[in-house]
Scaffold this motif. Structure first.
Motif, PDB file in Angstrom:
ATOM      1  N   ARG A 193       0.357   3.637   4.580  1.00 49.12           N
ATOM      2  CA  ARG A 193       1.274   2.637   5.113  1.00 49.12           C
ATOM      3  C   ARG A 193       0.895   2.258   6.536  1.00 49.12           C
ATOM      4  N   TRP A 249       4.508  -5.875   2.659  1.00 47.98           N
ATOM      5  CA  TRP A 249       4.571  -5.967   4.115  1.00 47.98           C
ATOM      6  C   TRP A 249       5.847  -5.317   4.636  1.00 47.98           C
ATOM      7  N   ASP A 250       5.707  -4.494   5.686  1.00 46.88           N
ATOM      8  CA  ASP A 250       6.844  -3.812   6.299  1.00 46.88           C
ATOM      9  C   ASP A 250       6.945  -4.230   7.758  1.00 46.88           C
ATOM     10  N   VAL A 308       2.550  -1.457   3.354  1.00 47.40           N
ATOM     11  CA  VAL A 308       2.794  -0.212   2.631  1.00 47.40           C
ATOM     12  C   VAL A 308       2.069  -0.349   1.298  1.00 47.40           C
ATOM     13  N   LYS A 343       8.847  -3.099  10.067  1.00 46.87           N
ATOM     14  CA  LYS A 343       8.992  -1.960  10.972  1.00 46.87           C
ATOM     15  C   LYS A 343       7.635  -1.350  11.302  1.00 46.87           C
ATOM     16  N   ASP A 344       6.806  -1.227  10.306  1.00 47.57           N
ATOM     17  CA  ASP A 344       5.472  -0.663  10.516  1.00 47.57           C
ATOM     18  C   ASP A 344       4.487  -1.691  11.049  1.00 47.57           C
TER      19      ASP A 344
END
Length: 289
Positions: free
Chosen positions: A260, A235-236, A243, A238-239
């Motif tokens: 991603r 888990w990101d 990913v 920011k995105d």
């Protein structure tokens, strides 16, 4: 963790989760632990529409035709092929039958519009010869050979939480549903490891991507896993998405692809779809994106 992960899916996923589970209960065949889409379902697909009016039904036909063409050919790249637009616009010509299932069956209407705005599962069966004809015009062939059973190992990391999706772990419920939906949509069968098998083999989430394909294959050999698909989802923030990296060992070659910023539903569709792309002999998913 499952409750947390549910909020990280497509916004409409929670709305359709009950319907998806109901569909899978009917559409999946469980044999020796394998969750499978039956061969005779290759020319059938399902989508969600609002009401039973013809305009929405026509849109649904187009969406289902795209899924069927991808499923029958094993080529997910068709989804971005501009040539598909013309065929989807006249998808009604290729339909052999269709039916509806009211997602709110048995529940009273709560608005003046009655059934018009109620969500329905639209299941569409297409004429196999007509679908094969479309594929021929697109330069593709139906994937008619026996499809290998995928042995799937997936690590999911969200902050300090790091798990492997298993066939029996309660924290893997949502992920199993999403994998089953992805496999059904792409006409694939798959098996997952159980927690005890992973413990016995001393395979942990943190080390999963480093384990040899041969060792992973041996874990699922009793369940007849034939091709080993390995994924890692992180888990990101920011995105606001996962990913993802996937790898598949097949006929002495390693295939790898990444994406991603997606929900795990989409990550699983791309993972299963990429495997189908390789196994059907279409192309390398790592080079076609």
């Amino acid at each position: 963790m499952a409750a947390l992960l549910e909020t990280m899916r497509n916004p409409i996923a929670a709305f359709g989760l009950v319907a998806v589970r109901a569909l899978l209960a009917v559409a999946l065949i469980c044999c020796g632990g394998a969750m499978a889409a039956a061969d005779d379902s290759l020319y059938r697909a399902q989508t969600v529409v609002t009401g039973q009016g013809e305009p929405n039904r026509i849109i649904g036909f187009g969406a289902c035709l795209e899924d069927v063409l991808i499923k029958v050919s094993g080529q997910p790249a068709l989804g971005s092929d501009p040539r598909l637009v013309a065929y989807k616009s006249k998808a009604k010509e290729f339909v052999s039958s269709f039916d509806y299932h009211d997602q709110y069956a048995g529940k009273p209407h709560h608005d003046e519009q009655g059934t018009r705005d109620r969500p329905y599962d639209l299941t569409v069966a297409f004429d196999d010869k007509k679908v094969d004809g479309i594929l021929a015009r697109l330069g593709l062939k139906p994937w008619r050979s026996q499809r290998p059973v995928l042995g799937v190992f997936v690590e999911m990391q969200h902050g300090p939480k790091d798990i492997i999706v298993t066939s029996d772990g309660p924290q893997s419920d949502l992920q199993r549903d999403a994998l089953a939906a992805a496999a059904t949509r792409r006409g694939m069968r798959f098996v997952l490891p159980d927690a005890a098998a992973l413990t016995a083999a001393k395979v942990s989430a943190a080390e999963l991507m480093k384990v040899s394909p041969a060792k992973l294959a041996s874990i699922l050999a009793p369940q007849r896993g034939e091709a080993t698909l390995v994924g890692r989802l992180v888990w990101d923030d920011k995105d606001l998405g996962w990913v993802t990296q996937w790898q598949l060992a097949w006929h002495g070659r390693d295939y790898k692809w990444r994406l991603r910023g997606v929900t795990f539903d989409e990550a699983f569709r791309r993972g299963i779809g990429g495997a189908a792309q390789v196994l059907s002999g279409n192309s390398d998913p790592g080079r076609s994106r």
